[in-house]
Write an enzyme that holds these catalytic residues in place. Structure first.
Site, mmCIF file in Angstrom:
data_model
loop_
_atom_site.group_PDB
_atom_site.id
_atom_site.type_symbol
_atom_site.label_atom_id
_atom_site.label_comp_id
_atom_site.label_asym_id
_atom_site.label_seq_id
_atom_site.Cartn_x
_atom_site.Cartn_y
_atom_site.Cartn_z
ATOM 1 C CE LYS A 150 -12.578 7.664 -18.797
ATOM 2 N NZ LYS A 150 -12.532 8.176 -17.491
ATOM 3 C CE1 TYR A 156 -17.255 11.507 -16.003
ATOM 4 C CE2 TYR A 156 -16.090 11.622 -13.920
ATOM 5 C CZ TYR A 156 -16.815 10.905 -14.845
ATOM 6 O OH TYR A 156 -17.094 9.598 -14.588
ATOM 7 N NE ARG A 211 -2.802 0.497 3.415
ATOM 8 C CZ ARG A 211 -2.028 0.732 4.484
ATOM 9 N NH1 ARG A 211 -1.274 1.818 4.541
ATOM 10 N NH2 ARG A 211 -2.010 -0.111 5.499
ATOM 11 C CG ASP A 240 -9.775 15.934 -14.999
ATOM 12 O OD1 ASP A 240 -9.050 15.343 -15.824
ATOM 13 O OD2 ASP A 240 -10.796 15.423 -14.505
HETATM 14 C C1 LIG Z 1 -12.416 14.286 -17.197
HETATM 15 C C2 LIG Z 1 -12.555 13.129 -16.263
HETATM 16 N N1 LIG Z 1 -12.047 13.211 -15.020
HETATM 17 C C3 LIG Z 1 -12.160 12.191 -14.132
HETATM 18 C C4 LIG Z 1 -12.824 11.028 -14.453
HETATM 19 C C5 LIG Z 1 -12.970 9.944 -13.427
HETATM 20 O O1 LIG Z 1 -12.063 8.929 -13.668
HETATM 21 P P1 LIG Z 1 -12.338 7.343 -13.342
HETATM 22 O O2 LIG Z 1 -13.521 6.939 -14.147
HETATM 23 O O3 LIG Z 1 -11.058 6.701 -13.742
HETATM 24 O O4 LIG Z 1 -12.601 7.266 -11.874
HETATM 25 C C6 LIG Z 1 -13.363 10.903 -15.743
HETATM 26 C C7 LIG Z 1 -14.093 9.655 -16.109
HETATM 27 O O5 LIG Z 1 -14.763 9.596 -17.105
HETATM 28 C C8 LIG Z 1 -13.221 11.973 -16.660
HETATM 29 O O6 LIG Z 1 -13.737 11.905 -17.903
#
Ligand SMILES: Cc1ncc(COP(=O)(O)O)c(C=O)c1O
Length: 379
Positions: A199, A102, A49, A174
């Site tokens: 992604k 998001y 961890r 982000d």
């Molecule tokens: C722009 C963005 N940030 C964060 C996330 C969250 O990531 P995760 O689905 O890996 O938890 C997503 C998921 O679609 C996203 O598109």
């Protein structure tokens, strides 16, 4: 000499294995490590961890490609966001978020953090005066997405970094949609880059993961402490898959961009399409800023159609090569209806998305096949 992006993606943190010479970091499927006498840790490893060599390789590579000093890998993008927010905020604090964040990020703020006493205000990040006005003494972070999901709005990272720092807050970006190949927020003044590595970084739709990369050692240390204390770490197999994806990020992103540009051309000339949202278009309101802070404009394209929600849903259902599905950034093309799918949790909120919107994650298949499928789906 500073090494280029692709060299870092393939080599940073990825020295040949000292025991065997394996050129790829092995999957260290292990929870604990033999100590040479009490406290005699080998290479600092104690318990997985806290740290695991496969995860360390990924974390070092992520820090290198984002131009940061510390990278941390998590079980998902949302786990990374949660760890970050509980590191920089406590009850009573406040965060400014994009008015088209998001959906999952919005849900984290509205359904989880609000109950824990952290408040937030959604603000259009293109309006710097509105952002400045929303910053209060208790504001600890300005949260940026650029380009945004799914409306592909663009925010000026350097200008927002100044607003955040003037207000004593950290600037979080982000960077999931752009990926570190197309945009490096830390070099523009951001304090933390956040990723859903699920992604583009992973890139093959086979692993869920998240990451944080910091510009300062101090914030990196605080986040690392919380990563261990909260425990939402990436497992070794997930870290290995993500690292394998990262190696080809540059070549994949160039092809995503090439294909997206051709898809945009097709959409622009189609009578059923009323608006195309893509930061590469000169008429996009964020085009100039995107051109300044991005290498290219990415593989995500959204568009609005004549005939409203029903027409948008029908196009999604008719597409074949564009697979109907959530998520984005993989080698295969995806199509979705944000209002009913990824952004359903924002329905009825200030972040609700237009019902006639379709979102494409343009993959790296043969582009003529993608254009043919899309033409067929549009009818
Ligand atoms: C722009 C963005 N940030 C964060 C996330 C969250 O990531 P995760 O689905 O890996 O938890 C997503 C998921 O679609 C996203 O598109």
């Amino acid at each position: 000499m500073n090494q280029g992006f692709e060299t870092l993606a393939i080599h940073a943190g990825q020295e040949a294995d000292p025991h065997t010479g394996a050129v790829v970091p092995p999957i260290y499927a292990v929870s604990t490590y033999k100590q040479d006498g009490v406290g005699g840790l080998r290479a600092g490893y104690e318990y997985s961890r806290s740290a695991n060599p496969t995860r360390t390789a990924l974390e070092e590579a992520l820090a290198a490609v984002e131009g940061g000093v510390r990278g941390l890998a998590f079980a998902s993008g949302l786990a990374a966001e949660d760890t970050l927010l509980r590191t920089v905020c406590k009850p009573g604090d406040h965060v400014v978020i994009p008015d088209d964040a998001y959906g999952g990020t919005y849900r984290l703020f509205s359904r989880v953090f609000r109950e824990w006493g952290v408040s937030f205000d959604p603000v259009p990040l293109g309006d710097l005066d509105a952002v400045r006005a929303a910053v209060r003494p208790e504001t600890k972070a300005i949260w940026v997405e650029t380009p945004t999901n799914p409306l592909l709005n663009v925010a000026d990272v350097a200008a927002l970094a100044d607003v955040a720092h003037d207000g004593g807050a950290v600037l979080v970006v982000d960077n999931t949609f752009a990926s570190p190949y197309l945009q490096q927020p830390l070099s523009l003044g951001a304090d933390v880059a956040v990723h859903s590595t699920t992604k583009y970084v992973g890139g093959h739709s086979d692993v869920v993961g998240g990451a944080l990369v910091t510009r300062s050692v101090d914030l990196g240390e605080r986040l690392a402490y919380h990563q261990n204390a909260m425990g939402a770490v990436a497992g070794p197999f997930d870290a290995w898959l993500t690292l394998r994806g990262l190696k080809t990020l540059g070549v994949r992103m160039d092809r995503h961009c090439d294909n997206a540009e051709r898809v945009v051309d097709l959409l622009l000339s189609h009578p059923k399409v009323v608006q195309v949202l893509y930061p590469g278009l000169p008429e996009h309101p964020g085009h100039e800023i995107a051109a300044k802070q991005m290498r290219r404009f990415g593989g995500m394209v959204s568009f609005r159609v004549e005939g409203g929600e029903e027409a948008a849903v029908e196009i999604c259902n008719r597409a074949k090569l564009f697979t109907l599905g959530e998520s984005l950034g993989g080698v295969e093309s995806l199509i979705e209806h944000p209002g009913r799918m990824t952004h359903a949790s924002a329905a009825g909120s200030p972040l609700e998305v237009p019902a006639d919107l379709v979102r494409l994650s343009v993959g790296i298949e043969t582009v003529d096949d993608l254009l043919a499928d899309l033409s067929e789906a549009l009818g």
